[in-house]
Scaffold this active site. Structure first.
Site, short mmCIF file in Angstrom:
data_model
loop_
_atom_site.label_atom_id
_atom_site.label_comp_id
_atom_site.label_asym_id
_atom_site.label_seq_id
_atom_site.Cartn_x
_atom_site.Cartn_y
_atom_site.Cartn_z
N ARG A 1 0.96 -1.26 -0.03
CA ARG A 1 0.03 -0.06 0.03
C ARG A 1 0.89 1.09 0.00
NH1 ARG A 1 -4.64 -0.78 4.62
NH2 ARG A 1 -3.88 1.38 5.09
N ARG B 1 0.74 8.57 10.32
CA ARG B 1 -0.78 8.17 10.47
C ARG B 1 -0.73 7.69 11.77
NH1 ARG B 1 -0.79 3.17 6.58
NH2 ARG B 1 -2.80 2.55 7.58
P1 AP5 Z 1 -4.37 -5.22 9.27
O1 AP5 Z 1 -5.53 -5.99 9.72
O2 AP5 Z 1 -4.11 -4.72 7.95
O3 AP5 Z 1 -4.31 -4.08 10.33
P2 AP5 Z 1 -5.55 -2.65 10.44
O4 AP5 Z 1 -5.56 -2.44 11.75
O5 AP5 Z 1 -6.58 -3.08 9.48
O6 AP5 Z 1 -4.48 -1.48 9.58
P3 AP5 Z 1 -4.73 -0.45 8.59
O7 AP5 Z 1 -3.44 0.24 8.17
O8 AP5 Z 1 -5.50 -0.97 7.53
O9 AP5 Z 1 -5.56 0.43 9.47
P4 AP5 Z 1 -5.84 1.93 9.16
O10 AP5 Z 1 -6.81 2.17 10.06
O11 AP5 Z 1 -4.68 2.71 9.25
O12 AP5 Z 1 -6.18 2.07 7.58
P5 AP5 Z 1 -7.42 2.08 6.90
O13 AP5 Z 1 -7.47 1.36 5.75
O14 AP5 Z 1 -8.73 2.29 7.81
O15 AP5 Z 1 -2.98 -5.84 9.76
C1 AP5 Z 1 -1.86 -5.23 9.35
C2 AP5 Z 1 -0.48 -6.15 8.94
O16 AP5 Z 1 -0.29 -7.21 10.14
C3 AP5 Z 1 -1.12 -7.28 8.06
O17 AP5 Z 1 -0.08 -7.56 7.17
C4 AP5 Z 1 -1.57 -8.32 8.62
O18 AP5 Z 1 -1.49 -9.60 8.15
C5 AP5 Z 1 -0.74 -8.48 10.02
N1 AP5 Z 1 -1.43 -8.85 11.02
C6 AP5 Z 1 -2.69 -8.60 11.53
N2 AP5 Z 1 -2.87 -9.16 12.75
C7 AP5 Z 1 -1.73 -9.78 13.36
C8 AP5 Z 1 -1.25 -10.57 14.19
N3 AP5 Z 1 -2.10 -10.87 15.20
N4 AP5 Z 1 -0.08 -10.72 14.49
C9 AP5 Z 1 0.66 -10.72 13.26
N5 AP5 Z 1 0.41 -10.07 12.16
C10 AP5 Z 1 -0.62 -9.52 12.28
O19 AP5 Z 1 -7.53 3.67 6.34
C11 AP5 Z 1 -6.58 4.29 5.52
C12 AP5 Z 1 -6.54 5.72 5.32
O20 AP5 Z 1 -7.86 5.87 4.77
C13 AP5 Z 1 -6.65 6.48 6.53
O21 AP5 Z 1 -5.23 6.89 6.72
C14 AP5 Z 1 -7.29 8.00 6.19
O22 AP5 Z 1 -6.59 8.58 5.09
C15 AP5 Z 1 -8.80 7.05 5.39
N6 AP5 Z 1 -9.59 6.86 6.15
C16 AP5 Z 1 -10.14 5.74 6.48
N7 AP5 Z 1 -11.36 5.74 7.34
C17 AP5 Z 1 -11.30 7.08 7.59
C18 AP5 Z 1 -12.08 7.82 8.41
N8 AP5 Z 1 -13.21 7.29 9.17
N9 AP5 Z 1 -12.14 9.11 8.42
C19 AP5 Z 1 -11.33 9.68 7.77
N10 AP5 Z 1 -10.19 9.09 6.93
C20 AP5 Z 1 -10.46 7.87 7.00
#
Ligand code: AP5
Ligand code: ZN
Length: 216
Positions: free
Chosen positions: A160, A171
């Protein structure tokens, strides 16, 4: 059941959201995924969202709130939903609460996946995602069967844009400043449950089922 997933970037929200959504048969609503689909499709929303996401900033509240409001009008959310990545500001949480109140319903659980900082960078820099079906992997912790190939659809996995180290740091700062206050917000409302997100993926899921079982 109406569930919110809380936690810093890389906590494992998306990973657990898929399993929770399958087990409880409720739709997973991930604002990040919706934005990424729009970016891939070159829509106006995608172009706008990308300008914020690439810098690690939040997409403006009015844009995100409209998106979620419209999604929650769809029929499949009637018996419950799982919000992954929303709310992310106190304002978003207040609007959500008012919106659900109009329908005489409320959030059942705000589930916080707690992961200390030192785990996060490693998780995010090792993450690889499928640009076609959205599946998420980790080079070390959750590798695909064939290196760089999606198990589900055979597409080439990519990193990503916002998983580069500098953007991850930004972030995390945004999370501390704008999103972490939601922990106190949902604690005060008696909705907060916390799970230890440092365990293995399947162990975290077992703990979540236990918590949701008690809350139900
Ligand atoms: P993963 O499950 O992908 O983690 P995640 O918590 O979903 O992380 P994200 O980076 O997707 O969250 P985010 O909140 O920053 O991004 P989002 O897409 O919502 O796991 C991460 C990694 O670790 C993976 O490789 C996985 O395999 C591994 N893993 C998982 N669990 C594990 C474990 N137990 N042990 C070992 N490894 C593990 O948002 C992106 C962007 O969108 C934001 O920055 C913002 O610009 C925008 N956005 C989204 N929602 C909003 C909102 N509500 N308001 C404003 N802007 C928003
Ligand atoms: Zn795929």
């Amino acid at each position: 059941m109406r569930i919110i997933l809380l936690g810093p970037p890389g906590a494992g929200k998306g990973t657990q959201a898929q399993s929770i959504s399958n087990k409880y048969n409720i739709p997973q609503i991930s604002t990040g995924d919706i934005f990424r689909k729009n970016i891939a499709g070159g829509t106006e929303l995608g172009i706008l969202a990308k300008s914020y996401m690439d810098k690690g900033l939040l997409v403006p509240d009015n844009v995100t709130i409209d998106l979620v409001k419209n999604r929650l009008k769809e029929d499949d959310t009637r018996n419950g939903f799982l919000l992954d990545g929303f709310p992310r500001t106190i304002h978003q949480a207040e609007v959500l609460e008012a919106l659900l109140k109009e329908q005489s319903v409320a959030i059942d659980v705000a589930l916080q996946i707690e992961v200390p900082r030192e785990f996060i960078i490693q998780r995010m820099t090792g993450r690889r995602v499928c640009p076609n079906c959205g599946a998420s992997y980790h080079l070390e912790f959750n590798p695909p069967m064939l290196r760089s190939i999606c198990d589900d659809c055979g597409s080439h996995l990519i990193q990503r844009e916002d998983d580069k180290r500098e953007t991850v740091v930004e972030r995390l700062e945004i999370y501390d400043f704008q999103t972490a206050p939601l922990i106190a917000y949902y604690t005060e409302k008696g909705k907060l449950k916390t799970v230890d997100g440092t365990k293995a993926i399947n162990e975290v899921f077992e703990d979540i089922i236990r918590i949701l079982g008690e809350a139900n």
